[in-house]
Design a protein around this motif. Sequence first.
Motif, PDB file in Angstrom:
ATOM      1  N   VAL A 159     -13.796 153.462  76.661  1.00  0.00           N
ATOM      2  CA  VAL A 159     -12.730 153.184  75.683  1.00  0.00           C
ATOM      3  C   VAL A 159     -11.429 152.939  76.421  1.00  0.00           C
ATOM      4  CG1 VAL A 159     -13.833 154.469  73.799  1.00  0.00           C
ATOM      5  CG2 VAL A 159     -12.318 155.654  75.414  1.00  0.00           C
ATOM      6  N   THR A 160     -10.439 152.435  75.676  1.00  0.00           N
ATOM      7  CA  THR A 160      -9.159 152.053  76.272  1.00  0.00           C
ATOM      8  C   THR A 160      -8.015 152.798  75.587  1.00  0.00           C
ATOM      9  OG1 THR A 160     -10.030 149.848  76.738  1.00  0.00           O
ATOM     10  CG2 THR A 160      -7.645 150.124  76.843  1.00  0.00           C
ATOM     11  N   THR A 161      -7.104 153.303  76.357  1.00  0.00           N
ATOM     12  CA  THR A 161      -5.868 153.871  75.847  1.00  0.00           C
ATOM     13  C   THR A 161      -4.791 152.779  75.887  1.00  0.00           C
ATOM     14  OG1 THR A 161      -6.394 156.131  76.529  1.00  0.00           O
ATOM     15  CG2 THR A 161      -4.073 155.597  76.222  1.00  0.00           C
ATOM     16  N   THR A 162      -4.166 152.514  74.748  1.00  0.00           N
ATOM     17  CA  THR A 162      -3.215 151.401  74.675  1.00  0.00           C
ATOM     18  C   THR A 162      -1.887 151.856  74.088  1.00  0.00           C
ATOM     19  OG1 THR A 162      -4.018 150.732  72.487  1.00  0.00           O
ATOM     20  CG2 THR A 162      -5.060 149.706  74.403  1.00  0.00           C
ATOM     21  N   PHE A 163      -0.849 151.202  74.529  1.00  0.00           N
ATOM     22  CA  PHE A 163       0.502 151.394  74.007  1.00  0.00           C
ATOM     23  C   PHE A 163       1.095 150.006  73.790  1.00  0.00           C
ATOM     24  CE2 PHE A 163      -0.519 154.769  76.993  1.00  0.00           C
ATOM     25  CZ  PHE A 163      -0.288 155.921  76.253  1.00  0.00           C
ATOM     26  N   SER A 164       1.663 149.776  72.629  1.00  0.00           N
ATOM     27  CA  SER A 164       2.273 148.481  72.340  1.00  0.00           C
ATOM     28  C   SER A 164       3.481 148.678  71.429  1.00  0.00           C
ATOM     29  CB  SER A 164       1.264 147.536  71.679  1.00  0.00           C
ATOM     30  OG  SER A 164       0.834 148.051  70.432  1.00  0.00           O
ATOM     31  N   GLY A 165       4.391 147.736  71.511  1.00  0.00           N
ATOM     32  CA  GLY A 165       5.592 147.827  70.676  1.00  0.00           C
ATOM     33  C   GLY A 165       6.299 146.490  70.597  1.00  0.00           C
TER      34      GLY A 165
END
Length: 268
Positions: free
Chosen positions: A91-97
Amino acid sequence: MRTDTDALKGYSASLRGLQSWGYRSSAAYGTHLEVQNSLNRLALWFETAATQAEQTETALASVTSVWKPGTMQVSHTEVWNLGQQLKKKPVTTTFSGTVSTSLAAARFTHSGAHHRFDTDVRVFDTQASGSVGLKLWDKKKRFSPEARIQAEASMSAACVTGNYRVFSGTGMSGSLRVRGETGAVYAKAEAVLSKDEQTLEASVGAAAFRGECSLAFSLLGCTVTITGEGSVGSCEAGLSYRHMNREWEFGSKLGFIAGTGFKVNVRY
């Protein structure tokens, strides 16, 4: 600027208070009448000016301007998968804004039985977005770190975006998306780092005018999209490198004064 109608009415009342129609001397009676008539006309002018100002301000207050003050919009998304990653899950840990703001904005719409037109205009528009993704394990629970980073920012003196769609009852439809900017400055960066792929791409530019037009139409279940890009009074530079599965690619872009490009996409 609002007119002080109370002051105008006060001037009129003061002038009327100076009036005196009774006069004993018959020699200067004609002059006296002229003075009184002049005071009456001046008082009437102030009264008329106050009335017209009040009517104008009432009419202006009833008109709703299409321009609205700009606002800042901020959105962010976090997908935490650290616990699953400690268990060797793929799985992937993501941060976006994203952040967008403008000094003023206006929206014009028109719709009917077979069409809908939307046009958005923003003044001193600024937009920025970014995302980061981190993956540690593949499907076979082998340690295979992968990082994806993307960032983009742009600023323009004015920006116009239009979405126009026409449709019929027979299943046929067409849409047109138009975007134009003036006084634009923009930058974009992207990186993918993993065992199987290494991608680095960066570009920066400025343009007096730049635009994008995308035309899409559907027929018999097939959708065709044609996108064109162009810039005038521009200066831009880009650099890209990609290596993946025994394939590598290196590219650069340098544009000055003007540039154009297009692409076609077919989906069925």
